[in-house]
Design a protein around this motif. Structure first.
Motif, short mmCIF file in Angstrom:
data_model
loop_
_atom_site.label_atom_id
_atom_site.label_comp_id
_atom_site.label_asym_id
_atom_site.label_seq_id
_atom_site.Cartn_x
_atom_site.Cartn_y
_atom_site.Cartn_z
N ALA A 115 0.87 -1.17 0.00
CA ALA A 115 0.00 0.00 0.00
C ALA A 115 0.91 1.22 0.00
O ALA A 115 1.67 1.43 0.94
CB ALA A 115 -0.89 -0.01 1.24
N LEU A 116 0.88 1.99 -1.08
CA LEU A 116 1.84 3.10 -1.19
C LEU A 116 1.16 4.36 -1.70
O LEU A 116 0.15 4.33 -2.40
CB LEU A 116 3.00 2.70 -2.10
CG LEU A 116 2.67 2.24 -3.52
CD1 LEU A 116 2.66 3.41 -4.49
CD2 LEU A 116 3.67 1.19 -3.99
N SER A 117 1.78 5.46 -1.32
CA SER A 117 1.34 6.76 -1.78
C SER A 117 2.57 7.55 -2.20
O SER A 117 3.56 7.61 -1.47
CB SER A 117 0.60 7.51 -0.67
OG SER A 117 0.01 8.71 -1.16
N LEU A 159 2.62 10.48 -12.97
CA LEU A 159 2.75 9.11 -13.44
C LEU A 159 1.36 8.56 -13.72
O LEU A 159 0.43 8.77 -12.95
CB LEU A 159 3.46 8.24 -12.39
CG LEU A 159 4.95 8.55 -12.18
CD1 LEU A 159 5.49 7.77 -11.00
CD2 LEU A 159 5.74 8.24 -13.44
N PRO A 160 1.18 7.84 -14.82
CA PRO A 160 -0.16 7.39 -15.22
C PRO A 160 -0.81 6.48 -14.19
O PRO A 160 -0.15 5.68 -13.53
CB PRO A 160 0.11 6.62 -16.53
CG PRO A 160 1.43 7.12 -17.00
CD PRO A 160 2.22 7.45 -15.79
N ARG A 214 4.35 3.28 -10.89
CA ARG A 214 3.95 3.63 -9.53
C ARG A 214 4.27 2.54 -8.52
O ARG A 214 4.34 2.79 -7.32
CB ARG A 214 2.45 3.91 -9.47
CG ARG A 214 2.00 5.18 -10.15
CD ARG A 214 0.53 5.41 -9.82
NE ARG A 214 -0.01 6.60 -10.44
CZ ARG A 214 -1.22 7.09 -10.19
NH1 ARG A 214 -2.01 6.45 -9.33
NH2 ARG A 214 -1.65 8.17 -10.79
N ASP A 215 4.41 1.31 -9.00
CA ASP A 215 4.54 0.17 -8.08
C ASP A 215 5.92 0.07 -7.43
O ASP A 215 6.04 -0.43 -6.33
CB ASP A 215 4.22 -1.14 -8.81
CG ASP A 215 2.73 -1.28 -9.09
OD1 ASP A 215 1.96 -0.50 -8.52
OD2 ASP A 215 2.35 -2.17 -9.88
N TRP A 245 -0.46 13.61 -3.97
CA TRP A 245 -0.18 12.27 -3.47
C TRP A 245 -1.14 11.29 -4.13
O TRP A 245 -2.36 11.43 -4.03
CB TRP A 245 -0.33 12.21 -1.96
CG TRP A 245 0.81 12.90 -1.24
CD1 TRP A 245 0.83 14.17 -0.77
CD2 TRP A 245 2.07 12.32 -0.91
NE1 TRP A 245 2.03 14.45 -0.17
CE2 TRP A 245 2.82 13.33 -0.23
CE3 TRP A 245 2.66 11.08 -1.10
CZ2 TRP A 245 4.11 13.12 0.23
CZ3 TRP A 245 3.95 10.86 -0.65
CH2 TRP A 245 4.66 11.87 0.02
N ASP A 246 -0.59 10.29 -4.82
CA ASP A 246 -1.37 9.26 -5.49
C ASP A 246 -1.21 7.95 -4.72
O ASP A 246 -0.08 7.51 -4.47
CB ASP A 246 -0.90 9.06 -6.93
CG ASP A 246 -1.04 10.34 -7.75
OD1 ASP A 246 -2.08 11.00 -7.62
OD2 ASP A 246 -0.08 10.67 -8.49
#
Length: 455
Positions: A110-112, A120-121, A127-128, A144-145
């Protein structure tokens, strides 16, 4: 009558002790278990002797003393048999002469994250985990995504077959779900499995796909990110033939030349003729371990790539890596790598192996990189890793243009807790940065929480 009943009970107890001999029937397969069979045979003989003495009505006192000793040895053997059975269960199951084991882990990330130079798309693998060469530069800052992913979950199948030569023929097949197509984040998240490793070993030989011999995987620090110190590490899996003798290794590995075109793009020429040659030496002790590796490459393009005729160039590099134990549980890990034409081996191909000059010749790109980390245990099962890495390329800007990566670095710190064996829960903060040859830069910050269970 009382004496006769006691003798009869003692005789039955001794007869019961002989039943232990049949317990480890499946435990008669290895050299380590052969000693169990011998001890059980001796125990059975001792029981038989005591029964004969009882039948001859000998004095009970010495027989009772020997029986007590026999009982103690029986208990010890029973515990050892149980350990053997447990080990066999842990080692998988047998199919004929082949031992099969299944392993791997389940992991939730679980990341932000946010970036300073562009968005980033959504749903992108970028993103991973950290891919330094794709950190956005020159755009507007993102917010923050947040993303959740179980794509790093991994399954490993291993086999070992007795072929009658005293050396097992072994195989290793490993899959996960990273960097693959599949479901979106709206409904299914059904990502396609991908092959990570697939190789067989026999004696000193390895044939198949695994980590490059140029990379010391054991030097990588513990991180929640997929790699952690990506800008500063050698990172490559590929097919190879490897020979190992003690600490010495030599391998012929898959060649692939990546070239920066005059327009600044990336070309995979596919014209390689000679394998990459890697030589490595590993040395270890109770202080830790260290490795030194060298690589020699033949970089190639053909006349159909740029219409300038076929050309080749020499690529080479060295890498020093290791883990140094500090105190009872802490450790220091590091890697330092430098060379010409190493582009695709460093940091997930941050820059290319070479550029093409005006006459069509290949100009290898020199790079140097490295990382260092320190892991400290606060208590049993509670630990922190602090790490930093750096990458720099000496790009021939007249050939590559000024939109290619000049340098990249990152740093992270985490806290990992193991509430149960093989279960890790961790939180990590990372900052990463990339700078182009024209001086512009972009940053990435990420907070990640991960839970992993290894089986």
């Amino acid at each position: 009558m009382a004496g006769i009943s006691f003798r009869h009970a003692l005789r039955l107890a001794l007869l019961g002790a002989t039943g232990l001999a049949s317990v480890p029937a499946a435990a008669q397969q290895t050299d380590g278990e052969q000693s169990l069979e011998e001890r059980l045979s001796r125990l059975e003989q001792m029981v038989g002797t005591l029964i004969e003495r009882l039948d001859r009505q000998e004095d009970l006192d010495p027989i009772l003393t020997e029986t007590r000793a026999l009982r103690q040895e029986q208990a010890a053997l029973a515990a050892q048999v149980k350990d053997v059975a447990t080990a066999q269960d842990r080692d998988g199951f047998s199919v004929g002469d082949t031992q099969v084991t299944l392993g791997g882990y389940v992991k939730l990330d679980a990341l932000s994250l946010r970036t300073s130079g562009g968005q980033l798309p959504d749903g992108s693998i970028l993103r991973d985990f950290l891919i330094p060469g794709t950190i956005p530069v020159g755009g507007n800052a993102s917010g923050w995504d947040t993303d959740f992913s179980a794509r790093q979950t991994r399954v490993v199948l291993k086999t070992a077959t007795d072929v009658g030569t005293g050396q097992p023929l072994a195989s290793h097949i490993e899959v996960d779900f990273m960097v693959t197509d599949g479901g979106d984040e709206r409904v299914s998240n059904s990502y396609t499995p991908r092959l990570r490793q697939a190789y067989l070993t026999y004696g000193d030989w390895l044939f198949g796909q695994t980590w490059s011999t140029f990379q010391n995987v054991g030097a990588l620090p513990e991180s929640m990110d997929f790699i952690g110190v990506t800008p500063g590490t050698v990172f490559d899996r590929q097919p190879m033939i490897r020979y190992t003798s003690g600490g010495f290794q030599v391998a012929l590995e898959q060649p692939e030349t990546t070239v920066t075109t005059p327009a600044g793009g990336r070309l995979l020429a596919g014209d390689d003729t000679l394998p990459d040659i890697v030589v490595r030496y590993n040395h270890g002790g109770d202080w830790g371990s260290i490795s030194a590796a060298g690589i020699l490459r033949s970089l190639n393009i053909a006349d159909d790539d740029f219409g300038t005729g076929g050309h080749s160039a020499l690529g080479y590099g060295i890498s020093l890596a290791g883990r140094i134990d500090v105190g009872e549980r802490d450790d220091l890990r590091f890697m330092a790598t430098a060379g010409d034409g190493l582009g695709r081996y460093i940091g997930i191909n941050i820059v290319n192996d070479a550029a093409i000059d005006l006459s069509g010749d290949l100009d290898p790109i020199f790079t140097w990189s490295g990382f260092a980390s320190y892991r400290h245990f606060w208590a049993e099962g509670l630990r922190t890793t602090v790490a930093g890495s750096y990458f720099r390329a000496d790009n021939p800007v007249l050939l590559t243009g000024d939109q290619v990566t000049d340098e990249s670095w990152n740093a992270f710190a985490n806290l990992v807790w193991s509430p149960a064996p093989k279960l890790d829960v961790g939180i990590e903060f990372m900052h990463a940065q990339r700078q182009l040859e024209d001086g512009r830069s972009g940053a990435l910050e990420k907070v990640q929480v991960s839970t992993r269970y290894a089986f």
